[in-house]
Design a protein around this motif. Structure first.
Motif: not given
Ligand code: WTA
Length: 456
Positions: A319-335
């Motif tokens: 799913t990509g680099r862990i550093d590039d993950m997004l956390n939107v309202s507690g939902h973890l998303l991959s770029t």
């Protein structure tokens, strides 16, 4: 053929050493050099007394072979050190099996030799297999957008290896530049460098491969030396967007935040529980940094720094680099997830997504899109794109910001520097070191294209 005219008279060595001033084409198109005896030598004279034998120097399997600096998109570059025995064994073996290289095949990898793909799969892997290879220096769009396809037809290339960024760039010109050429010699098409979105995978398969090839989506890193997760052509049933299964001897494990192994279906940190021959041996000059970067977070495992999903059939989806993950309202998303949804829209050639701090959600999505030929960036499109992401992933993932990106900040090896995009998203011009960008001028253009609502 251009001919080099012998020196008319030897100058006194005071010539300007700027090569541009010392060479020119004359009226008849002959290449001329203004001879400077202080620096110029004749090749035939220089080699006259040189032995044609060059005995090998015997080395230990664990002697250093080379080091390559990997920037990571953050932090100080690390000198990734590879050694002689393991690296060569690993590149030779992965080359042979991942591309199913057979005598008579013509192999073409478009990578720059200066980066790891060029080391492992232009230089070492193919040469250790005595492969017939096409060497290419240039870009896929010059002098025209059929450059790769023209070369494949000309040399009857059977195994082709490139990056998703190149595929997406070429996709935006449509099928016609591909279909003009006879690509029936192709049997294996490889991809490397970042997650390949299913849209690009299918285009590669159907249009370039005429639905009659194996696609090998090879996951690996400068640090791994060679392919560590990849399908084997003709043997692995593939799924578009999945790098499929580990290579021989690689033990893939997914871990959760606490370091527990995730068995079966799930998503977590992508790590390996055993060494393999091609793994890096150290960070040059800083062995401690090697240990801290790759082995400290989860003792007993090599940590790739990437996230991955395992589906119910056991397929691995990076799913990509862990550093590039997004956390939107507690939902973890991959770029990669969001970018893949965006590029499904026919108007979008490329997308890059970063997190922008948000007072309520923690982080929100800030999306950059590069359009395919013949499309306009307007409010209707923006709404469609937001809905696309919402529909694919969920309401929480609806992008807050969309921005047109005529170009994206990429390193010379084609990786998007998301660090820079995070800065543009918040209007921060303190960009740090951007010297590894292929074209630093895109950054200013991005600042100019920031949408009004992002300026608050
Ligand atoms: C990414 C390039 C998904 C990943 C050989 C990795 C990939 C980083 C893939 C290493 C792939 C490379 N699918 N992601 N097939 N291949 N990556 O060191 O994030 O330039 O950690 O090596 O690229 O990049 P590097």
């Amino acid at each position: 053929m251009k001919t080099v005219t012998p020196p008319q008279s030897s100058t006194n060595g005071t010539n300007d050493a700027n090569p541009a001033k010392r060479t020119h084409f004359d009226d008849k198109g002959n290449f001329k050099v203004v001879w400077d005896s202080s620096i110029d030598v004749w090749w035939h004279e220089a080699v006259a007394d040189v032995s044609s034998e060059c005995p090998p120097v015997w080395m230990d399997a664990e002697d250093p072979l080379f080091m390559l600096y990997t920037s990571g998109s953050t932090g100080k570059p690390k000198g990734v050190l590879h050694t002689i025995g393991g690296y060569m064994l690993y590149t030779a073996t992965t080359f042979k099996y991942t591309f199913d290289y057979q005598p008579g095949d013509v192999y073409f990898c478009t990578a720059d030799i200066g980066w790891i793909t060029g080391h492992s799969y232009v230089t070492y892997g193919p040469m250790l297999n005595c492969a017939t290879s096409v060497l290419f220096e240039g870009v896929p769009t010059y002098p025209h957008t059929s450059r790769f396809w023209e070369i494949i037809e000309k040399y009857k290339v059977s195994k082709f290896y490139t990056a998703p960024t190149a595929i997406r760039t070429l996709m935006k010109f449509g099928d016609e530049p591909v279909k003009k050429y006879d690509l029936s010699s192709l049997s294996v098409l490889g991809s490397v460098g970042e997650p390949i979105n299913p849209e690009a995978w299918l285009w590669y398969y159907r249009v370039v491969g005429d639905s009659n090839v194996s696609i090998v989506d090879t996951f690996w890193q400068t640090e791994t030396g060679g392919h560590v997760i990849t399908p084997l052509p003709g043997a692995t049933p593939t799924k578009p967007g999945s790098a499929c299964f580990p290579f021989f001897g690689v033990d893939v494990v997914l871990l959760d935040d606490e370091g527990h192994e995730i068995k079966g279906e799930g998503e977590g940190y992508l790590v390996f529980s055993r060494p393999w021959p091609g793994m890096m041996r150290s960070v040059y000059g800083d062995h401690e940094r090697f240990e801290t970067t790759y082995f400290k977070k989860f003792p007993g495992y090599y940590c790739t720094g990437d996230g991955a999903k395992r589906d119910k059939d056991g397929y691995i989806w990076v799913t990509g680099r862990i550093d590039d993950m997004l956390n939107v309202s507690g939902h973890l998303l991959s770029t990669a997830q969001v970018e893949s949804a965006l590029v499904e829209h026919e108007a979008v050639a490329e997308a890059a997504v970063v997190a922008r701090p948000h007072t309520v959600k923690g982080e929100c999505l800030y999306c950059y899109v590069t359009l395919a030929e013949g499309h306009n960036y307007d409010t209707a499109l923006i709404t469609q794109l937001k809905n696309k992401v919402r529909g694919k992933i969920g309401a929480f993932a609806t992008p807050d910001f969309m921005q047109l990106a005529p170009g994206l900040p990429k390193t010379r090896s084609g990786k998007i520097m998301r660090r820079v995009l995070r800065k543009v998203a918040v209007g921060d011009r303190d960009l740090g070191d951007i010297s590894t960008l292929a074209d630093p001028s895109v950054v200013e253009v991005l600042f100019q294209h920031r949408p009004k609502e992002a300026k608050v």
